[in-house]
Write an enzyme that holds these catalytic residues in place. Structure first.
Site, PDB file in Angstrom:
ATOM      1  N   LYS A   1       1.024  -0.994   0.055  1.00 20.28           N
ATOM      2  CA  LYS A   1       0.116   0.123   0.014  1.00 20.28           C
ATOM      3  C   LYS A   1       0.744   1.223  -0.212  1.00 20.28           C
ATOM      4  CE  LYS A   1      -3.821  -0.603   2.096  1.00 20.28           C
ATOM      5  NZ  LYS A   1      -4.285  -1.273   3.433  1.00 20.28           N
TER       6      LYS A   1
ATOM      7  N   ARG B   1      -4.870  -0.643  -7.326  1.00 19.39           N
ATOM      8  CA  ARG B   1      -3.991  -2.170  -7.141  1.00 19.39           C
ATOM      9  C   ARG B   1      -4.492  -2.785  -8.592  1.00 19.39           C
ATOM     10  NH1 ARG B   1      -7.579  -4.114  -2.316  1.00 19.39           N
ATOM     11  NH2 ARG B   1      -9.529  -4.062  -3.308  1.00 19.39           N
TER      12      ARG B   1
ATOM     13  N   GLY C   1      -7.586  -8.541   6.652  1.00 26.67           N
ATOM     14  CA  GLY C   1      -7.863  -9.120   7.929  1.00 26.67           C
ATOM     15  C   GLY C   1      -6.919  -8.920   8.944  1.00 26.67           C
TER      16      GLY C   1
ATOM     17  N   MET D   1      -4.861  -6.283  10.113  1.00 22.12           N
ATOM     18  CA  MET D   1      -5.286  -5.113  10.896  1.00 22.12           C
ATOM     19  C   MET D   1      -6.329  -4.169  10.154  1.00 22.12           C
ATOM     20  SD  MET D   1      -3.113  -2.374  13.094  1.00 22.12           S
ATOM     21  CE  MET D   1      -4.121  -0.985  12.770  1.00 22.12           C
TER      22      MET D   1
ATOM     23  N   HIS E   1     -12.295 -44.402 -13.843  1.00 23.08           N
ATOM     24  CA  HIS E   1     -12.894 -44.740 -15.323  1.00 23.08           C
ATOM     25  C   HIS E   1     -13.812 -43.386 -15.802  1.00 23.08           C
ATOM     26  CE1 HIS E   1     -15.847 -46.178 -18.283  1.00 23.08           C
ATOM     27  NE2 HIS E   1     -14.693 -46.621 -18.852  1.00 23.08           N
TER      28      HIS E   1
ATOM     29  N   SER F   1       6.720 -41.283 -24.773  1.00 19.75           N
ATOM     30  CA  SER F   1       5.684 -40.402 -24.264  1.00 19.75           C
ATOM     31  C   SER F   1       5.452 -40.999 -22.839  1.00 19.75           C
ATOM     32  CB  SER F   1       4.426 -40.543 -25.182  1.00 19.75           C
ATOM     33  OG  SER F   1       3.489 -39.806 -24.615  1.00 19.75           O
TER      34      SER F   1
ATOM     35  N   TYR G   1       6.442 -32.004 -26.861  1.00 17.65           N
ATOM     36  CA  TYR G   1       5.036 -31.760 -26.733  1.00 17.65           C
ATOM     37  C   TYR G   1       4.265 -32.203 -25.654  1.00 17.65           C
ATOM     38  CZ  TYR G   1       4.208 -36.852 -28.018  1.00 17.65           C
ATOM     39  OH  TYR G   1       4.041 -37.906 -27.613  1.00 17.65           O
TER      40      TYR G   1
ATOM     41  N   ARG H   1      -3.049   3.144   8.585  1.00 13.54           N
ATOM     42  CA  ARG H   1      -3.349   1.706   7.985  1.00 13.54           C
ATOM     43  C   ARG H   1      -1.985   1.027   7.937  1.00 13.54           C
ATOM     44  NH1 ARG H   1      -7.460   2.469   3.303  1.00 13.54           N
ATOM     45  NH2 ARG H   1      -8.120   4.418   3.905  1.00 13.54           N
TER      46      ARG H   1
END
Ligand code: PEP
Ligand code: MG
Length: 931
Positions: free
Chosen positions: A25, A340, A103, A105, A456, A814, A902, A94
């Protein structure tokens, strides 16, 4: 300077990039001030001051003197006086650390109020009620936050005053009532803190700053950091921001509001937000008056609106990102209090990325990097309508994303019949088996009460792009009554439910959904992604339909076609079963001869759908018994048949017994009895003759013979191909003939034959010899050259260890990371997820679910070694991944890092993988393998 250190930075001098020192902030307030935005004057006390405070449990020497110097500067800048009874300077205090920690402060507003400055505020605002309201709020906030007094005392007092004066709401209290309340609050503070409320503004400030520092080690903050893994490296201590109060409630030329520089729901480039004239921020939150849309400001306050447009442009051109900002207008002057990066939904992120690039605000790279790949899923499958907020009946595992509604059906046959008749169906089963596949095709979605995310049902639904909720244990299905208890509700076949495969929730009735849309903006963004990425993105697809769909999602080929799915169609399963039950090679060959043309046409369909692109077909993988009913099912059926037979045998004696006992009665019913007996005898002959039962008994015997102690590690994959060479031969022939036929028709094809479960080089060379033999025959009989690649799945640990030799035969690898993960950890996904994985994650033994997030430290090392050794033998070796992880963004970064060619994932995840592949390339320099 205090302790020889600079602990305070005015907003004009703090480094906007130094969030560690100034908190998020504070850094933003400094940055906004320095780029010339109208921020109320203020200063930030650094996180270092916080750490020094926590070490000695007192403010660092000289800090208060420095604060005073900065307060004096504030007085000069604002022309107001701290504690003044004429033109008082009030400030907000703040907290703010490097990481946002909601939360931790709360904010203290209006600090500096005391009996004298209160009079000043009354004069300044000409609003006695507002001033007393501000004072009583300040005393309460200060009491709760800075002096640790329970809020209950203040709330109780408020209720008592309201009762006393017959006020319903806070707003019904007059200035006199609020004055009474403020005085009561002062007494509460004195009673609970043992001292009078501090009325010296500097004393208030000193206490407030200390309280903010202490809050860093408060339980709430410590728990929050633990929960969200906020380490000291990420945020260490909190800063304190002291900012001049500005008021939006100083008349009709004042207002307060919140805004987004773009619409966070659509991404449209318009200021989006709300404001209230002559009001304080709290009024918006309290819902006392309805705020207006910012668009209306253009008419109501055109001057301010113009200032807001300037603010919008400056914020975006500076931050190069959509901003979420708070503003206050005090007597016609616009102040920006906070900004922000704006949080937006997926649609808005994509649209704003593309548009900001075209507007010259961001680069193409930034446009690609700012969209989190996983959010694309929201845009590619139907979702529950955002306006729906209903309660769900139950929750299972989110196994395949998307939302769907339909009538409950409990078996695949009924699903097929009703689905074909045009009804919308949700197939609800305890768990599904391969023979249910025809039900999947016709269902809108699948819901099971058992099984995990690789059950499955989950795997097949994902492959088909259909929503699936699996493992929903709150469902109890009663097949006999054709009903299910879901949570507290009993539902019957035909009742409508809605499932949300993205969250696992199940709802009663039809919940409205919104359709997926592959917008022009997504197409543009993904096209950019393909231009940047090095990794190709393939799809796991088993049918021409799913191949075509995957292509629409931008798949660059098929990385895994599981042929077993093709064996489960209603037209093939009986032939497959005949093949398994065959007693002689001739019988087996006869079944395979009938399967060959079917498989050939399957492959042809897929090749056509993937014209011009590679298609990797995996030879049969699962064990044989998966194509037969279970032993328990057969035992039950046989027992029922015997029972029925005994009952009918008993009935057959009925006429003779009746004739003896009561000839008259017998005579009376003789005709009917004869007909009945005739019917029973025919039924028995067709359904219950010994060979019907003995056929089932034969199957049961075979099922028992095929039973394995550990089917996942048993007679499957290449092991099956070696012991039953005719099965693989048939498949190889079907692939190569389909390729030959396509080539004849001028269709460009790139077939690849892949062998599953390979552990030894000899297994691979053996299958390769079949392939070479059949290839020669096919080329001769079809008179055409057929090009193809031959390769191996890497899903067995030993295969990875022998990769160098494997690559002598394999042209590609693979990684089957589903099996490889299971093998490396020596635990199965289902058991892990249902039994101990949650505890492992909670206690930090494992950070993630290794079946979702590739275990880079273990499985990843095997992969890396296999790639390196494989390429030593065959530098051009093509290497991919086709396990679940192929669609997981974090895992894709690792795949890029170790040089895979890939990744392959289910169709709907292809766009996610395309974006992740581009990001992997863009961020490759920063990539660090976890140690
Ligand atoms: C794997 O094991 O990762 C794989 C793709 O094969 P399957 O999931 O079919 O076992
Ligand atoms: Mg596998």
């Amino acid at each position: 300077m205090s302790d020889g250190k600079k602990y305070i930075y005015a907003f004009e001098e703090g480094d906007g990039q130094n969030k560690m020192l100034l908190g998020g902030k504070g850094a933003n307030l400094c940055e906004m001030t320095q780029i010339g935005l109208n921020v109320p004057p203020g200063f930030t006390i650094t996180t270092e001051a916080c750490l020094a405070y926590l070490e000695k449990n007192q403010l660092p020497d000289g800090l208060m003197d420095d604060i005073k110097v900065h307060m004096l500067a504030l007085e000069q800048k604002t022309g107001k006086g701290f504690g003044s009874d004429k033109n008082p300077l009030l400030v907000s205090v703040r907290s703010g650390s490097a990481m946002s920690m909601p939360g931790m402060m709360d904010t203290i507003l209006n600090l500096g109020l005391n009996p004298a400055s209160l009079q000043g505020l009354i004069k300044q605002t000409a609003n006695e009620r507002f001033a007393w309201d501000a004072y009583r709020r300040f005393i309460q906030l200060f009491g709760e936050i800075a002096l640790n007094i329970s809020g209950e005392h203040f709330k109780e007092r408020m209720q008592a005053i309201k009762r006393k004066h017959g006020a319903q709401l806070d707003v019904d209290l007059s200035a006199a009532h609020l004055q009474e309340l403020a005085n009561d609050f002062l007494s509460i503070v004195e009673r609970h803190s043992g001292k009078p409320f501090p009325q010296d503004p500097y004393e208030q400030l000193e206490i407030a700053v200390g309280a903010v520092f202490r809050s860093w080690m408060g339980k709430r903050a410590v728990d929050y950091r633990k929960q969200f893994k906020i380490t000291k490296e990420l945020a260490n201590g909190t800063a304190v921001n002291i900012c001049t109060m500005v008021f939006g409630n100083m008349g009709n030329d004042s207002a307060t509001g919140v805004g987004f520089t773009r619409n966070p729901g659509t991404g449209e480039n318009v200021i989006y937000g709300e404001y209230l004239t002559n009001a304080q921020g709290e009024d918006v939150v309290a819902g006392i008056r309805t705020p207006r849309a910012i668009a209306e400001m253009e008419k109501e306050m055109p001057d301010i609106y113009r200032q807001l447009i300037v603010l919008h442009d400056r914020l975006e051109s500076h931050y190069h990102e959509v901003q979420d900002f708070e503003f206050t207008i005090e007597k016609g002057t616009l102040y920006c209090l906070q900004t922000r990066n704006g949080k937006m939904n997926a649609r808005a992120m994509v649209r704003s990325s593309v548009e900001m690039f075209h507007e010259g605000l961001i680069s193409r790279e930034r446009a690609l990097l700012r969209v989190e790949p996983a959010v694309l899923e929201q845009l590619l499958v139907p979702q529950l309508s955002p306006s729906f907020h209903g309660k769900s009946l139950a929750q299972g595992l989110p196994a395949s994303p998307g939302a769907a509604s339909g009538k409950i059906v409990f078996d695949a046959d009924t699903a097929e019949i009703r689905g074909r008749a045009g009804e919308k169906i949700i197939l609800v089963r305890e768990e599904t088996r391969p023979e249910d596949i025809h039900g999947f095709f016709q269902a809108q979605g699948i819901l099971t009460s058992r099984g995990g995310k690789t059950s499955h049902a989950a795997v097949v639904a994902r492959g088909m792009g259909k929503p699936c909720v699996s493992g929903c244990e709150q469902i109890v299905i009663n097949d006999l009554l054709r009903s299910a208890i879901i949570g507290d509700t009993t539902l019957h076949e035909g009742d409508i439910i809605t499932i949300d495969g993205g969250t696992g929730h199940v709802y009663a009735g039809e919940v409205p959904t919104v359709e997926a849309e592959f917008s022009e903006e997504i197409a543009t963004l993904l096209k950019w992604a393909d231009d940047v990425a090095r990794l190709k993105v393939m799809a796991n697809a088993d049918t021409p339909e799913s191949a075509a769909k995957a292509r629409e999602f931008g798949a660059m080929g098929i990385g895994l076609c599981r042929t077993e799915r093709m064996f489960n169609g209603t037209d093939r399963l009986p032939i497959v079963q005949e093949m398994i039950l065959a007693e002689t090679p001739e019988q087996r060959q006869s079944a395979l001869d009938r399967l060959l043309p079917i498989q050939r046409s399957d492959f042809k369909g897929i090749f056509k759908a993937m014209k011009g692109l590679p298609v990797t077909i995996r030879l049969l993988d699962p064990p044989m018994h998966e194509f037969l009913p279970t032993a328990a099912q057969l035992e039950l059926e046989i027992a029922h048949l015997h029972q029925l037979k005994d009952t009918i045998d008993g009935l057959e004696e009925l006429p003779d017994t009746l004739k003896l006992l009561n000839p008259k009665l017998y005579q009376q019913y003789a005709d009917g009895l004869t007909k009945l007996m005739g019917g029973l005898t025919t039924f028995k002959a067709s359904h219950l003759e010994d060979d019907v039962i003995s056929k089932k008994e034969k199957i049961l015997k075979k099922v028992r013979a095929l039973a394995e102690v550990n089917p996942m590690l048993g007679h499957r994959g290449v092991r099956l191909g070696i012991t039953y060479p005719e099965i693989y031969s048939m498949q190889i022939q079907a692939i190569l003939e389909a390729a030959a036929l396509c080539a004849r028709e001028g269709i460009e094809i790139h077939p690849e034959i892949m062998v599953p479960q390979v552990a030894t080089v000899e297994e691979l060379t053996r299958i390769h010899s079949y392939v070479q033999r059949i290839h020669k025959i096919v080329e001769l009989t079809h008179g055409i050259n057929v090009r193809f690649k031959f390769g191996s799945m890497m899903e067995v640990v030993r295969a990875c260890l022998r990769a160098g030799r494997m690559a002598e035969t394999a042209e590609f690898f693979s990684f089957g990371t589903n099996d490889l993960t299971q093998a490396t950890f020596s635990f199965s996904r289902e058991d892990a997820e249902n039994k101990f994985l949650p505890a492992y994650n909670e206690t930090g033994i494992l950070q993630d679910n290794p079946f979702e997030v590739l275990d880079i430290k273990g499985v990843g090392q095997l992969m890396k070694m296999a790639v390196d050794n494989g390429r030593k033998t065959r530098p051009e070796l093509k290497v991919g991944i086709c396990g679940e992880h192929g669609g997981h963004p974090g895992s894709i970064h690792f795949c890029h890092h170790i040089g895979l060619s890939y990744v392959s994932c289910s169709g709907p995840r292809v766009p996610i993988a395309r974006l992740a592949a581009a990001q992997a390339k863009l961020l490759e320099e920063q990539y660090r393998t976890p140690s």
